[in-house]
Write an enzyme that holds these catalytic residues in place. Structure first.
Site, PDB file in Angstrom:
ATOM      1  N   THR A 136     -10.769   3.860  10.551  1.00 24.70           N
ATOM      2  CA  THR A 136     -10.616   2.939  11.679  1.00 24.70           C
ATOM      3  C   THR A 136      -9.909   3.589  12.872  1.00 24.70           C
ATOM      4  OG1 THR A 136      -8.632   2.028  10.605  1.00 24.70           O
ATOM      5  CG2 THR A 136     -10.697   0.826  10.317  1.00 24.70           C
TER       6      THR A 136
ATOM      7  N   ASP B 196      -3.333   4.520  -1.822  1.00 28.63           N
ATOM      8  CA  ASP B 196      -4.213   4.978  -0.747  1.00 28.63           C
ATOM      9  C   ASP B 196      -4.147   6.501  -0.641  1.00 28.63           C
ATOM     10  OD1 ASP B 196      -5.700   5.212   1.590  1.00 28.63           O
ATOM     11  OD2 ASP B 196      -4.044   4.605   2.895  1.00 28.63           O
TER      12      ASP B 196
ATOM     13  N   ARG C 125       2.313  -1.103  10.911  1.00 27.18           N
ATOM     14  CA  ARG C 125       3.343  -1.048  11.952  1.00 27.18           C
ATOM     15  C   ARG C 125       3.574  -2.363  12.661  1.00 27.18           C
ATOM     16  NH1 ARG C 125       0.939   4.609  14.020  1.00 27.18           N
ATOM     17  NH2 ARG C 125      -0.882   3.539  13.168  1.00 27.18           N
TER      18      ARG C 125
ATOM     19  N   LYS D  54       0.849  -1.188   0.000  1.00 30.03           N
ATOM     20  CA  LYS D  54       0.000   0.000   0.000  1.00 30.03           C
ATOM     21  C   LYS D  54       0.882   1.233   0.000  1.00 30.03           C
ATOM     22  CE  LYS D  54      -2.188   1.621   3.729  1.00 30.03           C
ATOM     23  NZ  LYS D  54      -1.893   3.084   3.810  1.00 30.03           N
TER      24      LYS D  54
ATOM     25  N   LYS E 175      -7.232   8.473  -0.782  1.00 33.37           N
ATOM     26  CA  LYS E 175      -8.486   8.929  -0.163  1.00 33.37           C
ATOM     27  C   LYS E 175      -8.987  10.231  -0.787  1.00 33.37           C
ATOM     28  CE  LYS E 175      -7.415   6.845   4.356  1.00 33.37           C
ATOM     29  NZ  LYS E 175      -5.982   6.528   4.181  1.00 33.37           N
TER      30      LYS E 175
ATOM     31  N   ASP F 162     -13.132  15.465  -3.136  1.00 31.26           N
ATOM     32  CA  ASP F 162     -13.162  16.799  -3.723  1.00 31.26           C
ATOM     33  C   ASP F 162     -14.431  16.908  -4.572  1.00 31.26           C
ATOM     34  OD1 ASP F 162     -12.357  19.362  -4.771  1.00 31.26           O
ATOM     35  OD2 ASP F 162     -10.264  18.760  -4.496  1.00 31.26           O
TER      36      ASP F 162
END
Length: 237
Positions: free
Chosen positions: A120, A58, A212, A31, A60, A63
């Site tokens: 999330t 990714d 992570r 990603k 997002k 607009d």
């Protein structure tokens, strides 16, 4: 086996390449988020594709519909696996995003359009008090998923905890992309709605996004292999 994307949350290509090389993670699905893409631009996508990485871009997007449509026409030419937008952008924005992807795509490749429901990192209290969205968090996530499907999205980003219900409402072919995946011993960091790979497998997730729990592990390669083992076999250990 369903796909697992590793989040390349690094500031530049140099650190990204060092991490992938050092931990022998060549060719794993990845990603690419805002931090890396805004630093390196489309070049980083080409470099990763040269090393056989499938890519979830990714960004997002959120607009006005025409701007998103035009951006998607350009993004389509990168031929990544998935690109995402915010469902909060509304029906016309989702429709125009899909229009842009289709217009910019070649006959040999079609990028999947994924809508972000509720991040999330957010819980019910924040959703109610700051976004002023009433009701239960899970109900809102399912609403956005159904709304996104009706307007042309191929799937949604959601937590594992909503994936099964989304499948029930939207159908088995509608993709559930689930971040917040952690091994039992990992820190939750700033994610609120987290789950193990085994739980994800049992609860309707199609695609995992891991970050992570691998990139900050003492042995990232071992952590990645453990996630793949749990994801593949449903082990709860």
């Amino acid at each position: 086996m369903p796909t697992t994307y590793l989040s390349l949350d690094f500031p530049d290509w140099k650190e990204t390449k060092q991490f992938l090389d050092r931990n022998e993670l060549h060719g794993v699905p990845v990603k690419v988020g805002m931090e890396l893409f805004y630093k390196e631009g489309p070049r980083v996508i080409e470099l990763l594709k040269e090393n056989n990485h499938a890519i979830f871009l990714d960004l997002k997007l959120h607009d006005i519909p025409t701007t998103v449509m035009r951006a998607m026409k350009n993004i389509a030419k990168l031929e990544v696996d998935m690109i995402n937008i915010h469902a909060l952008g509304g029906s016309e924005m989702i429709q125009r995003a899909k229009e842009g992807l289709l217009a910019g795509s070649s006959s040999r490749h079609q990028t999947k359009l994924i809508a972000v429901t509720i991040l999330t990192s957010m819980d019910s209290e924040t959703m109610n008090s700051e976004l002023l969205l009433p009701g239960e968090l899970g109900n809102n996530v399912v609403h956005f998923a159904d709304f996104a499907k009706e307007n042309g999205a191929d799937g949604v980003v959601c937590s594992v905890h909503e994936a099964n219900q989304i499948k029930t409402i939207c159908g088995s072919s509608f993709l559930t992309v689930t971040p917040g995946i952690r091994l039992q011993q990992s820190n939750s960091n700033d994610q609120k709605r987290i789950a193990t790979p085994a739980y994800a497998r049992e609860n309707g997730a199609d695609i995992l996004v891991i970050g992570r729990t691998v990139t900050k592990a003492e042995n990232p390669r071992m952590a990645y292999e453990q996630i793949m083992k749990e994801w593949g076999h449903g082990s709860k250990t």
